[in-house]
Design a protein around this motif. Structure first.
Motif, PDB file in Angstrom:
ATOM      1  N   ASN A  72       0.840  -1.199   0.000  1.00 54.88           N
ATOM      2  CA  ASN A  72       0.000   0.000   0.000  1.00 54.88           C
ATOM      3  C   ASN A  72       0.876   1.250   0.000  1.00 54.88           C
ATOM      4  O   ASN A  72       1.271   1.741   1.054  1.00 54.88           O
ATOM      5  N   PHE A  73       1.161   1.770  -1.179  1.00 55.17           N
ATOM      6  CA  PHE A  73       1.992   2.963  -1.270  1.00 55.17           C
ATOM      7  C   PHE A  73       1.265   4.185  -0.731  1.00 55.17           C
ATOM      8  O   PHE A  73       1.897   5.194  -0.406  1.00 55.17           O
ATOM      9  N   ALA A  74      -0.066   4.123  -0.629  1.00 54.60           N
ATOM     10  CA  ALA A  74      -0.838   5.260  -0.125  1.00 54.60           C
ATOM     11  C   ALA A  74      -0.834   5.325   1.395  1.00 54.60           C
ATOM     12  O   ALA A  74      -1.508   6.195   1.971  1.00 54.60           O
ATOM     13  N   HIS A  75      -0.114   4.432   2.065  1.00 52.39           N
ATOM     14  CA  HIS A  75      -0.177   4.383   3.530  1.00 52.39           C
ATOM     15  C   HIS A  75       0.330   5.688   4.160  1.00 52.39           C
ATOM     16  O   HIS A  75      -0.224   6.143   5.155  1.00 52.39           O
ATOM     17  N   GLY A  76       1.373   6.270   3.593  1.00 51.27           N
ATOM     18  CA  GLY A  76       1.869   7.540   4.121  1.00 51.27           C
ATOM     19  C   GLY A  76       0.854   8.654   3.969  1.00 51.27           C
ATOM     20  O   GLY A  76       0.702   9.508   4.846  1.00 51.27           O
ATOM     21  N   SER A  77       0.122   8.642   2.861  1.00 54.68           N
ATOM     22  CA  SER A  77      -0.889   9.686   2.670  1.00 54.68           C
ATOM     23  C   SER A  77      -2.096   9.449   3.575  1.00 54.68           C
ATOM     24  O   SER A  77      -2.790  10.400   3.955  1.00 54.68           O
ATOM     25  N   LEU A  78      -2.359   8.197   3.958  1.00 52.27           N
ATOM     26  CA  LEU A  78      -3.423   7.949   4.944  1.00 52.27           C
ATOM     27  C   LEU A  78      -3.013   8.505   6.305  1.00 52.27           C
ATOM     28  O   LEU A  78      -3.845   9.031   7.058  1.00 52.27           O
ATOM     29  N   TRP A  79      -1.735   8.378   6.630  1.00 54.16           N
ATOM     30  CA  TRP A  79      -1.221   8.985   7.867  1.00 54.16           C
ATOM     31  C   TRP A  79      -1.372  10.511   7.816  1.00 54.16           C
ATOM     32  O   TRP A  79      -1.817  11.139   8.781  1.00 54.16           O
ATOM     33  N   MET A  80      -1.012  11.087   6.677  1.00 50.00           N
ATOM     34  CA  MET A  80      -1.178  12.533   6.493  1.00 50.00           C
ATOM     35  C   MET A  80      -2.652  12.915   6.633  1.00 50.00           C
ATOM     36  O   MET A  80      -2.987  13.920   7.280  1.00 50.00           O
ATOM     37  N   LEU A  81      -3.531  12.107   6.065  1.00 48.61           N
ATOM     38  CA  LEU A  81      -4.959  12.385   6.142  1.00 48.61           C
ATOM     39  C   LEU A  81      -5.430  12.358   7.596  1.00 48.61           C
ATOM     40  O   LEU A  81      -6.259  13.185   8.009  1.00 48.61           O
ATOM     41  N   GLY A  82      -4.896  11.425   8.394  1.00 47.88           N
ATOM     42  CA  GLY A  82      -5.241  11.366   9.810  1.00 47.88           C
ATOM     43  C   GLY A  82      -4.838  12.632  10.541  1.00 47.88           C
ATOM     44  O   GLY A  82      -5.590  13.152  11.386  1.00 47.88           O
ATOM     45  N   ALA A  83      -3.649  13.162  10.218  1.00 55.57           N
ATOM     46  CA  ALA A  83      -3.192  14.391  10.873  1.00 55.57           C
ATOM     47  C   ALA A  83      -4.081  15.572  10.487  1.00 55.57           C
ATOM     48  O   ALA A  83      -4.459  16.400  11.345  1.00 55.57           O
ATOM     49  N   TYR A  84      -4.440  15.673   9.220  1.00 52.85           N
ATOM     50  CA  TYR A  84      -5.296  16.782   8.777  1.00 52.85           C
ATOM     51  C   TYR A  84      -6.701  16.671   9.370  1.00 52.85           C
ATOM     52  O   TYR A  84      -7.318  17.683   9.736  1.00 52.85           O
ATOM     53  N   LEU A  85      -7.234  15.458   9.441  1.00 52.56           N
ATOM     54  CA  LEU A  85      -8.562  15.288  10.027  1.00 52.56           C
ATOM     55  C   LEU A  85      -8.543  15.651  11.510  1.00 52.56           C
ATOM     56  O   LEU A  85      -9.497  16.246  12.029  1.00 52.56           O
ATOM     57  N   ALA A  86      -7.448  15.307  12.188  1.00 49.42           N
ATOM     58  CA  ALA A  86      -7.322  15.701  13.594  1.00 49.42           C
ATOM     59  C   ALA A  86      -7.303  17.220  13.721  1.00 49.42           C
ATOM     60  O   ALA A  86      -7.967  17.795  14.599  1.00 49.42           O
ATOM     61  N   PHE A  87      -6.557  17.870  12.841  1.00 48.81           N
ATOM     62  CA  PHE A  87      -6.516  19.338  12.836  1.00 48.81           C
ATOM     63  C   PHE A  87      -7.918  19.912  12.618  1.00 48.81           C
ATOM     64  O   PHE A  87      -8.325  20.879  13.284  1.00 48.81           O
ATOM     65  N   ALA A  88      -8.680  19.309  11.688  1.00 42.98           N
ATOM     66  CA  ALA A  88     -10.018  19.817  11.389  1.00 42.98           C
ATOM     67  C   ALA A  88     -10.965  19.614  12.566  1.00 42.98           C
ATOM     68  O   ALA A  88     -11.752  20.502  12.905  1.00 42.98           O
ATOM     69  N   VAL A  89     -10.884  18.441  13.195  1.00 48.23           N
ATOM     70  CA  VAL A  89     -11.800  18.144  14.305  1.00 48.23           C
ATOM     71  C   VAL A  89     -11.500  19.035  15.515  1.00 48.23           C
ATOM     72  O   VAL A  89     -12.417  19.538  16.184  1.00 48.23           O
ATOM     73  N   VAL A  90     -10.233  19.253  15.802  1.00 48.67           N
ATOM     74  CA  VAL A  90      -9.868  20.092  16.959  1.00 48.67           C
ATOM     75  C   VAL A  90     -10.415  21.511  16.802  1.00 48.67           C
ATOM     76  O   VAL A  90     -10.894  22.128  17.766  1.00 48.67           O
ATOM     77  N   GLY A  91     -10.408  22.005  15.582  1.00 47.65           N
ATOM     78  CA  GLY A  91     -10.858  23.382  15.369  1.00 47.65           C
ATOM     79  C   GLY A  91     -12.322  23.506  15.013  1.00 47.65           C
ATOM     80  O   GLY A  91     -12.800  24.609  14.735  1.00 47.65           O
ATOM     81  N   ALA A  92     -13.061  22.380  15.021  1.00 47.10           N
ATOM     82  CA  ALA A  92     -14.462  22.415  14.583  1.00 47.10           C
ATOM     83  C   ALA A  92     -15.403  22.547  15.775  1.00 47.10           C
ATOM     84  O   ALA A  92     -15.047  22.258  16.920  1.00 47.10           O
ATOM     85  N   SER A  93     -16.602  23.001  15.498  1.00 46.50           N
ATOM     86  CA  SER A  93     -17.678  22.993  16.487  1.00 46.50           C
ATOM     87  C   SER A  93     -18.975  22.707  15.738  1.00 46.50           C
ATOM     88  O   SER A  93     -19.217  23.252  14.666  1.00 46.50           O
ATOM     89  N   VAL A  94     -19.779  21.805  16.313  1.00 48.81           N
ATOM     90  CA  VAL A  94     -20.996  21.341  15.637  1.00 48.81           C
ATOM     91  C   VAL A  94     -22.168  21.510  16.590  1.00 48.81           C
ATOM     92  O   VAL A  94     -22.067  21.201  17.787  1.00 48.81           O
ATOM     93  N   THR A  95     -23.271  22.020  16.041  1.00 44.68           N
ATOM     94  CA  THR A  95     -24.494  22.138  16.833  1.00 44.68           C
ATOM     95  C   THR A  95     -25.342  20.885  16.644  1.00 44.68           C
ATOM     96  O   THR A  95     -25.739  20.555  15.524  1.00 44.68           O
ATOM     97  N   VAL A  96     -25.565  20.160  17.732  1.00 44.21           N
ATOM     98  CA  VAL A  96     -26.345  18.924  17.692  1.00 44.21           C
ATOM     99  C   VAL A  96     -27.645  19.153  18.448  1.00 44.21           C
ATOM    100  O   VAL A  96     -27.617  19.553  19.626  1.00 44.21           O
ATOM    101  N   PRO A  97     -28.785  18.951  17.771  1.00 43.63           N
ATOM    102  CA  PRO A  97     -30.064  19.154  18.468  1.00 43.63           C
ATOM    103  C   PRO A  97     -30.151  18.322  19.752  1.00 43.63           C
ATOM    104  O   PRO A  97     -29.896  17.121  19.733  1.00 43.63           O
TER     105      PRO A  97
END
Length: 686
Positions: A72-97
């Motif tokens: 799986n040559f894409a494994h490094g990019s999956l790791w990168m994707l995990g870091a970016y998703l973590a960055f997005a989740v930390v800075g996100a806020s969601v309104t849940v009814p």
């Protein structure tokens, strides 16, 4: 199970005692050498923390290969994707009814990122891998390479190409006192989490029904299937597990490293170094080598900073020389990782007297007149670039299409050829023939050296070795700024050549065209010679050729040396067109583009890669006017080509003439993953 557990406990106790004794001996040596033991200890802990991240990435990579025989040559990019998703989740806020506003946090990111990356892994395996099961493993490598291009552009689209960062959780802010030293709490948490997760994966594989079925399926799929087990879905689970491990490693890495799109490159290189050092498909190899590589990196950056960028590569080269299948690997795993290429023999060879060759040459001859009459001279310059890249890809096809060696680092040849041309003209002599000769000789010698190290192992080992060497060459441009100009590049003036004005684009076009045509005919001649027929025979059955007494490695080294020389000539053409060279010509994307061109045109045909290079360059220049994220489009085209058009563009007219619309696998039964009997067994998991 209790017997196995007690045996494992004994071995773990022996390993722990041995490690403790080793540490004591190391500290004794350190003290005698006059090194501060406190600083040394802190750097070892830093290295173990880095190693923990590498372990998580490498375990997923090794697990997928060990069970599914998929690299799986894409494994490094999956790791990168995990870091970016973590960055997005930390800075996100969601309104849940009913719950109000839920603000993002590191802990939420640590949960969400692996789940999302695992879901991405599921989509990749289910939608794109399954149609390829039954084909050569080379196509899995190529397919995952296409996903890497896509993921890099996806993160650039959503989060830009600049630096991003995530703060450590409040619980682990600050440092903790460990004897006379202080150490960041978060790094200790990362180390503990990595080791804990690694142990959990080991337990799952060793002591659960899921692990039992996965190991049974990897060793004898038919037996498992006859017992009523749907092994295919378990393989999907393995791929999802590997992807999720990359995702959690990315989330853990977010507070440690700058989050940038290029972060995947070093991750996948280090992950492959770890599995090569530890042994491809070996769980314990991934753990031991991951921690070891981290420690080497950390100590190197402190005590040998001038060589820190090269130490892990030296470690890998040493292991490849001494034990090619890794410290804990098995010799059979090298054979399991081979990527012999299957070529469509129905596609004809086109020689100098072929009407197709003569017609194509006539069309190319009038191309400047056509562009000046109907288009603009801009397209003539684009064609010169395409011809330079076609020279590189023609050389790549010689080793991949006809020898079965796949190279992820061919950018080093075109880049080195361009740099050497510029350096000779600027610093040595103004004679262009001398500069060209030196560039070709240097790139050929580099190719011979890489071949000397890599052809013994082949397959993915060779692919990663070429990528590692290409990264070293790229790094050297920055380590010698007074010579190369570093990021500013190196400009030069083309010296006068009798009867030729190489500064004129039309003249340079014809020089490039004649050079490419001559190299193409040379390649055809070589492949029709006893040397070429031997290469094809080696590609078809290496073991048979060895049994007949052929020195297979020698043939491969010579083929790779010839391929490197082709790349060097491509670099010369590139340098003459731009009269400038900078590090971008050595970037991994150039190697990736070369592979895309080869597969897009038609691997193993010689003329197909030339068609692919021209189509790719014109498509890129055309679409880049309207699409800013060109690599995404390139990756998508590449994935499409691998799945639906594995024989490339040049096969389409021949298929049409034959009335054959088949482009993919010819198997009537549903394809399934290839079993890998060398990995996934009890001994491997232990």
């Amino acid at each position: 199970m209790s017997g196995l557990a007690s045996g494992a406990a004994r071995r773990a106790g022996v390993a722990a005692a041995g490690s403790l004794a080793g540490l004591v001996a190391i500290f004794a040596v350190v003290t005698l050498a006059g090194i501060d033991p406190v600083t040394f200890g802190v750097q070892v802990l830093n290295g173990l923390t880095l190693g923990g991240i590498y372990v998580l990435i490498a375990i997923g990579l090794s697990l997928i290969f060990g069970v599914m025989n998929v690299v799986n040559f894409a494994h490094g990019s999956l790791w990168m994707l995990g870091a970016y998703l973590a960055f997005a989740v930390v800075g996100a806020s969601v309104t849940v009814p009913g719950f109000g506003v839920i603000a993002g946090s590191f802990w939420l990111a640590l949960l969400v990122a692996p789940l999302l990356v695992g879901a991405v892994g599921f989509g990749i395996e289910y939608a794109t891998f399954r149609p390829l099961y039954g084909r050569n493993p080379l196509y899995h490598i190529l397919l995952t390479f296409g996903f890497t291009l896509v993921f890099v552009d996806v993160v650039e689209y959503f989060w830009g190409s600049g630096f991003n960062s995530v703060a450590p959780p409040e619980l682990f802010l600050g440092a903790i006192q460990l004897g006379p030293a202080y150490f960041p709490k978060y790094r200790l948490f990362v180390l503990g989490a990595a080791l804990g997760l690694s142990g959990l994966v080991w337990v799952v594989l060793k002591f659960t029904n899921f692990g039992l079925i996965v190991r049974a399926g990897s060793q004898n799929r038919q037996m498992a299937r006859s017992l009523g087990i749907n092994v295919t879905w378990y393989y999907t689970g393995v791929f999802v597990l590997g992807a999720a491990l990359a995702g959690v490693a990315g989330a853990l890495s977010a507070p440690l490293f700058p989050i940038v799109p290029s972060m995947w490159t070093r991750a996948i290189i280090l992950a492959f170094i770890v599995v090569i050092v530890g042994g491809l498909g070996s769980f314990r190899g991934a753990v031991v080598a991951g921690l070891g590589v981290g420690v080497v990196e950390s100590l190197g950056s402190t005590y040998l900073p001038e060589f820190s960028g090269y130490l892990v590569y030296i470690l890998m080269f040493t292991v490849l020389l001494v034990r090619p299948y890794g410290i804990f690997g098995r010799e059979e795993s090298v054979e399991a990782a081979e990527t012999n290429v299957e070529i469509d023999r129905a596609l004809p060879t086109i020689g100098a007297k072929s009407p197709i060759f003569l017609g194509a040459l006539a069309l190319f001859a009038v191309f400047p007149f056509l562009t000046q009459t109907f288009l603009s001279s801009y397209y003539l310059g684009v064609m010169v670039q395409a011809l330079a890249l076609a020279t590189l890809v023609l050389g790549l096809d010689l080793v991949t299409g006809y020898t079965g060696l796949i190279s992820f680092g061919h950018a080093m040849f075109i880049g080195l050829g361009a740099y050497v041309t510029a350096l000779v003209l600027v610093n040595v002599t103004g004679l262009l023939p001398v500069a060209i000769l030196v560039a070709v000789v240097v790139t050929a010698l580099l190719a011979w050296a890489v071949g000397f190290l890599g052809v013994r192992v082949g397959g993915v080992y060779f692919a990663m070795l070429t990528l590692a060497v290409a990264q070293i060459v790229h790094q050297m441009v920055f380590d010698f700024p007074s010579l190369t100009g570093s990021n500013d590049g190196l400009g030069f003036a083309l010296p006068p050549v009798p009867f030729l004005n190489l500064g004129d684009t039309t003249t340079l076009y014809y020089v490039s065209l004649l050079t490419l045509a001559a190299l193409y005919l040379l390649a055809v001649r070589v492949l029709r010679s006893p040397f070429g027929t031997s290469l094809v025979a080696i590609r078809d059955s290496e073991h048979r050729m060895e049994a007949l007494g052929y020195d297979v490695d020698k043939y491969k080294r010579r083929a790779f040396m010839l391929s490197g020389a082709y790349g060097g000539i491509g670099g010369v053409l590139y340098a003459m067109y731009f009269t400038f060279v900078d590090p971008t010509v050595l970037k991994w994307t150039v190697s990736g583009d070369a592979i895309v061109m080869m597969v897009l045109g038609g691997m193993g045909t010689l003329y197909g890669p030339i068609v692919g290079a021209i189509a790719f360059v014109f498509l890129r220049n055309g679409l880049s006017i309207y699409v800013s994220h060109w690599e995404f489009v390139a990756g998508a085209i590449f994935i499409f080509a691998v799945i639906f058009m594995p024989r490339g563009l040049v096969s389409l007219p021949f298929d049409a003439l034959r009335g054959d619309g088949a482009g993919g696998s010819s198997t009537e039964e549903p394809p399934e993953p290839a079993a890998n009997p060398q990995s996934g067994g009890d001994g491997d998991v232990e």
